[in-house]
Write an enzyme that holds these catalytic residues in place. Structure first.
Site, PDB file in Angstrom:
ATOM      1  N   HIS A  53       0.815  -1.213   0.000  1.00 13.93           N
ATOM      2  CA  HIS A  53       0.000   0.000   0.000  1.00 13.93           C
ATOM      3  C   HIS A  53       0.855   1.272   0.000  1.00 13.93           C
ATOM      4  O   HIS A  53       0.334   2.356  -0.200  1.00 13.93           O
ATOM      5  CB  HIS A  53      -0.997  -0.034   1.166  1.00 13.93           C
ATOM      6  CG  HIS A  53      -2.173  -0.915   0.867  1.00 13.93           C
ATOM      7  ND1 HIS A  53      -3.459  -0.593   1.175  1.00 13.93           N
ATOM      8  CD2 HIS A  53      -2.243  -2.120   0.241  1.00 13.93           C
ATOM      9  CE1 HIS A  53      -4.273  -1.558   0.778  1.00 13.93           C
ATOM     10  NE2 HIS A  53      -3.562  -2.491   0.215  1.00 13.93           N
ATOM     11  N   SER A  73      -0.012  -1.111  -6.339  1.00 19.14           N
ATOM     12  CA  SER A  73       0.103  -2.233  -7.258  1.00 19.14           C
ATOM     13  C   SER A  73       0.814  -1.814  -8.538  1.00 19.14           C
ATOM     14  O   SER A  73       0.610  -0.708  -9.030  1.00 19.14           O
ATOM     15  CB  SER A  73      -1.294  -2.745  -7.614  1.00 19.14           C
ATOM     16  OG  SER A  73      -1.868  -3.393  -6.523  1.00 19.14           O
ATOM     17  N   LYS A 108     -13.967  -8.440  -8.336  1.00 20.45           N
ATOM     18  CA  LYS A 108     -13.156  -9.175  -9.309  1.00 20.45           C
ATOM     19  C   LYS A 108     -12.396 -10.321  -8.610  1.00 20.45           C
ATOM     20  O   LYS A 108     -12.344 -11.441  -9.110  1.00 20.45           O
ATOM     21  CB  LYS A 108     -12.170  -8.219  -9.994  1.00 20.45           C
ATOM     22  CG  LYS A 108     -11.479  -8.854 -11.199  1.00 20.45           C
ATOM     23  CD  LYS A 108     -10.783  -7.820 -12.071  1.00 20.45           C
ATOM     24  CE  LYS A 108     -10.135  -8.499 -13.273  1.00 20.45           C
ATOM     25  NZ  LYS A 108      -9.731  -7.583 -14.313  1.00 20.45           N
ATOM     26  N   ASP A 109     -11.834 -10.002  -7.436  1.00 20.76           N
ATOM     27  CA  ASP A 109     -11.123 -11.036  -6.676  1.00 20.76           C
ATOM     28  C   ASP A 109     -12.068 -12.138  -6.218  1.00 20.76           C
ATOM     29  O   ASP A 109     -11.703 -13.312  -6.188  1.00 20.76           O
ATOM     30  CB  ASP A 109     -10.429 -10.419  -5.455  1.00 20.76           C
ATOM     31  CG  ASP A 109      -9.151  -9.684  -5.837  1.00 20.76           C
ATOM     32  OD1 ASP A 109      -8.705  -9.846  -6.993  1.00 20.76           O
ATOM     33  OD2 ASP A 109      -8.594  -8.961  -4.993  1.00 20.76           O
ATOM     34  N   GLU A 143       7.372 -33.630  -1.536  1.00 24.76           N
ATOM     35  CA  GLU A 143       6.129 -33.113  -2.068  1.00 24.76           C
ATOM     36  C   GLU A 143       6.411 -32.382  -3.376  1.00 24.76           C
ATOM     37  O   GLU A 143       7.504 -31.849  -3.582  1.00 24.76           O
ATOM     38  CB  GLU A 143       5.505 -32.150  -1.057  1.00 24.76           C
ATOM     39  CG  GLU A 143       4.957 -32.863   0.165  1.00 24.76           C
ATOM     40  CD  GLU A 143       3.731 -33.676  -0.181  1.00 24.76           C
ATOM     41  OE1 GLU A 143       3.906 -34.833  -0.611  1.00 24.76           O
ATOM     42  OE2 GLU A 143       2.619 -33.191  -0.018  1.00 24.76           O
TER      43      GLU A 143
END
Lengths: 205, 408, 171
Positions: free
Chosen positions: B208, B212, B235-236, B279
């Site tokens: 922040h 972005s 959207k997320d 894994e």
């Protein structure tokens, strides 16, 4: 984007459809339960399975009572042979079978192959092509069986594998049933999110 | 009523101001694609892992004699225990899928570039913490793979010069992986997620501050920014819906997808399974480890292969923004690198026979070469692109400004 | 259809869609809590211990045996004829109850061994029980005679399977 949605929903539907008929048939599991409790259980334990669990695959209370004998309904299927005796006899403690269908590459298929894999070797000794040097005897006698008896034994192996598949994952049916509901719910929710997203983003244009 | 309550709180705590600053007014580039939604997904999976983990810990027993049985107790006797356990075991893999995608997006679009170095590094720290947590969590079921995985990985520390063996014994609390190892791994596996949560907060504060990045790589004008809420929340959420479809499909219909059959056999210190593999999310690094013939060299190579990402802001010397978008050679390098990782993963999953070994060594070389070539290739490509005249004018402007600034 | 309409119907439709989405998502979130809440209820192996079968043939006349039922102590008292007649003639203390209502067979008293005051386990005395925590006194019918406890000792559900066996708990 829509393509992705289409692709994923197709995948989900395939999964749902694919598993709907994949559940092994109940009579086979029940026959397998009898063989497992009467034969396999002599040497192998099934310690995560209790006698009362057998009621859930449709064995009657009388059948379970016969199988359990003196033991109580809440008792696990411990091996009838003591671990020390087995060790003395086979040089190894026979493994627990509760999880066997998930503990080997190939799962139930492996179990069928192993049980039917006995054949007379060159020196007259019976050997197993899946597990050379196995300590377990050819319990169904498939190495010496004629074709008709062979067929019967193969069916027995399939039944045992079906039962062990259930034993390793008794929740499978409930899980898939719940999964169908959850996937349908999430699909609806995702569609709503998609519509709402289009609606909100339209304000920007 | 609710207004009154909010006003009461606001006098004492900057609640509305916080929501306004971080959500309803927080300016976000309007051109973010779905690739930018993976950070949110990672946060969501973290919550899934925390919640399911806490509930599993109510029934799990961290004792080498009881651990395996307690998992079966959860699977068979605890109400919905199977569901919670499968959510957790599948969640671990989902976490890595999401994080690796998140990282790939950062690499592709050059989001690690100035001024986002600290954002990138806190992300690297999160990756390391996550790897440690996943590794320790994998011991807890106390199956054969759990046991031998922990044995092999703790043994890596024996490569430490001077007192390697002592460190291994200290880590395990014994001469082999045993009950003390299990209990300390459980303790740390419970602790680390809280450290991760704190690191996520730091990651978000850094985000922040610098805001972005966006696919164009340009610093957007104010008019090109939109508030995070409601545009990116919805959207997320749509992205989350798609993610959950895949996640639940595995949890309910193929939950053993990420569970190795050998881990359904209780740990046996006297017998190693025929082929032991880590894994899937560790496979590429495991392949690098095995490709170096010398143990110490292998461990160093593996460590460097994870840590080298942190150097990206300096290895990439191009001043053209937007990452791979405007830079064909960088883009090629990116895809070569991604393919190389899949090759390494494949090699890591198979026994090191002669051809597999050679493939692993070539792939390992390519892995490091892409990083080592980047400083030279990126600067060379920059000059070529700026002269070509094919770049958009604003991209050229930004690059020229940065070049001038670096000369001054 | 309504591509060219103004913002107002558009807004109201968004509100409806928004409310619908929020309620579907909210319902899902609540439903998702159910498995977690239920996982804290007794698991099936614990429920198996809801009943316990006790062999009472070894408890001699006048003796008491403490057994565990659902993790709690249960007192089984094999009463002598003297005890029975004494209890039948008494009404108890502050929580009066005839002895006949507290037993199924006069020789056998089965009570939960937890003091109704603050949950300590009373000790056996000749005339009944005495709670060491705050001095409550119970008689051989498990009734409160003296002390701070408000109620008689609780009777668990049980039944006789045979002369020698009882099952405590609801079958």
């Amino acid at each position: 984007m829509l393509k992705t949605v289409y692709w994923i929903s197709t995948l989900c539907l395939t999964l749902i459809a694919g598993t709907a008929h994949a559940s092994a048939d109940l009579p086979s599991i029940q026959r397998g339960a009898h063989i497992a409790a009467e034969v396999c259980n002599g040497c192998h334990s099934l310690k995560y399975i209790k006698y009362k669990d057998l009621l859930s695959i449709g064995l009657t209370r009388d059948e379970v009572n016969t199988l359990r004998g003196e033991k109580s309904l809440g008792d696990p299927l411990k091996a009838q042979m003591a671990a020390n005796d087995a060790l003395a006899l086979f040089n190894v403690v026979p493994p627990d079978l509760s999880l066997m269908a998930e503990a080997r590459e190939g799962g139930p298929h492996y179990i069928v192959e192993l049980l039917t894999g006995f054949a007379p070797g060159a020196d007259g000794q019976t050997t197993n092509r899946v597990f050379p040097g196995i300590k377990m005897p050819d319990i169904f006698g498939i190495a010496q069986a004629d074709p008709a008896a062979r067929k019967e034994i193969e069916q027995k192996a399939i039944d045992v594998a079906a039962f062990l598949e259930w034993a390793a994952d008794p929740q499978a049916e409930a899980r898939k049933r719940m999964g169908r509901g959850v996937l349908i719910y999430v699909a609806i929710l995702t569609a709503l999110f998609y519509l709402l997203k289009k609606k909100i983003w339209r304000r920007l244009k | 009523m609710s207004k009154k309550i909010v006003a009461w709180i606001d006098q004492r705590f900057p609640l509305s101001a916080f929501v306004k600053h971080e959500l309803t007014d927080y300016p976000t580039p309007r051109n973010l694609s779905y690739w930018w939604g993976f950070g949110f997904l990672a946060g969501f999976v973290l919550v899934i892992q925390l919640v399911t983990g806490v509930f599993l810990a109510m029934h799990y027993k961290a004792d080498s004699n009881l651990a395996f049985d307690s998992i079966q107790h959860i699977m068979r006797e605890v109400n919905y225990g199977w569901l919670i356990r499968y959510l957790h075991s599948t969640g671990a893999s989902a976490f890595f899928i999401v994080i690796y995608t998140h990282m790939a997006r950062t690499l592709y679009y050059g989001s690690y570039r100035r001024p986002r170095e600290l954002l990138w590094w806190t992300g690297q720290l999160l990756l390391l913490l996550m790897m440690a947590t996943a590794f320790m969590g994998y011991l807890l079921p106390w199956g054969q793979m759990s046991y031998w995985g922990a044995t092999v990985i703790t043994n890596l520390f024996s490569a430490t010069p001077g007192f390697g063996e002592d460190i291994v014994v200290w880590l395990r609390g014994g001469f082999a992986v045993d009950d003390p190892t299990l209990t300390r791994f459980f303790s740390m596996h419970y602790l680390f997620p809280f450290i991760i949560s704190a690191a996520v907060l730091i990651h978000l504060v850094a985000l922040h501050t610098v805001r972005s990045s966006n696919p164009s790589g340009l610093n957007l004008a104010d008019k090109d920014n939109i508030p995070f809420h409601p545009y990116y929340t919805i959207k997320d959420l749509f992205g989350l819906g798609i993610f959950l479809l895949g996640y639940f499909a595995i949890v309910f219909f193929k939950p053993d997808l990420f569970i190795d059959p050998a881990n359904n056999v209780p740990a046996n210190p006297m017998q190693t399974p025929a082929d032991i593999v880590p894994e899937w999310y560790f496979l590429p690094f495991y392949a690098i480890l095995r490709s170096v013939p010398d143990l110490a060299g292998g461990v160093v190579a593996m460590l460097v292969s994870v840590l080298i990402f942190a150097a990206m802001p300096y290895l990439d010397r191009s001043r053209i923004t937007g990452g791979a978008r405007y830079r064909p050679i960088y883009r090629t390098l990116f895809y070569v690198f991604v393919i190389d990782i899949f090759v390494l993963g494949y090699v890591g999953a198979h026994p090191p026979a002669s051809l597999m070994k050679l493939t692993g060594q070539i792939a390992t070389s390519i892995y490091f070469l892409t990083f080592l070539l980047l400083p030279f290739v990126s600067r060379w490509e920059e000059g070529r692109l700026l002269q070509s005249g094919k770049l958009p004018a604003d991209v050229v402007d930004m690059a020229r400004k940065e070049i001038e600034a670096s000369h001054a | 259809m309504c591509q060219n309409t103004t913002e107002i119907p558009d807004e109201s439709r968004r509100d409806f869609l928004g409310a619908l989405t929020a309620s579907v998502a909210g319902a899902g979130a609540i439903a998702a809590c159910v498995p977690f809440v239920k996982s804290m209820s007794p698991s099936s192996d614990v429920l198996d211990k809801a009943t316990v079968e006790i062999d009472i043939s070894k408890i001699g006349m006048g003796q008491e045996k403490t057994v565990a039922w659902q993790g709690k102590p249960v007192f089984i008292l094999h009463r002598t004829p003297a005890m029975i007649s004494e209890m039948e003639s008494s009404k108890g203390g502050k929580d009066p109850e005839p002895d006949s209502k507290r037993i199924q067979q006069p020789e056998w008293l089965v009570v939960v061994g937890i003091c109704t005051h603050l949950g300590c386990v009373p000790n056996k005395t000749a005339s009944g029980w005495f709670c060491p925590c705050h001095g409550s006194v119970y008689d051989n019918s498990g009734r409160i005679i003296a002390g701070p406890a408000p109620k008689n000792l609780i009777l668990p559900p049980y039944h006789f399977v045979s002369e020698e066996k009882i099952v405590i708990g609801k079958a």
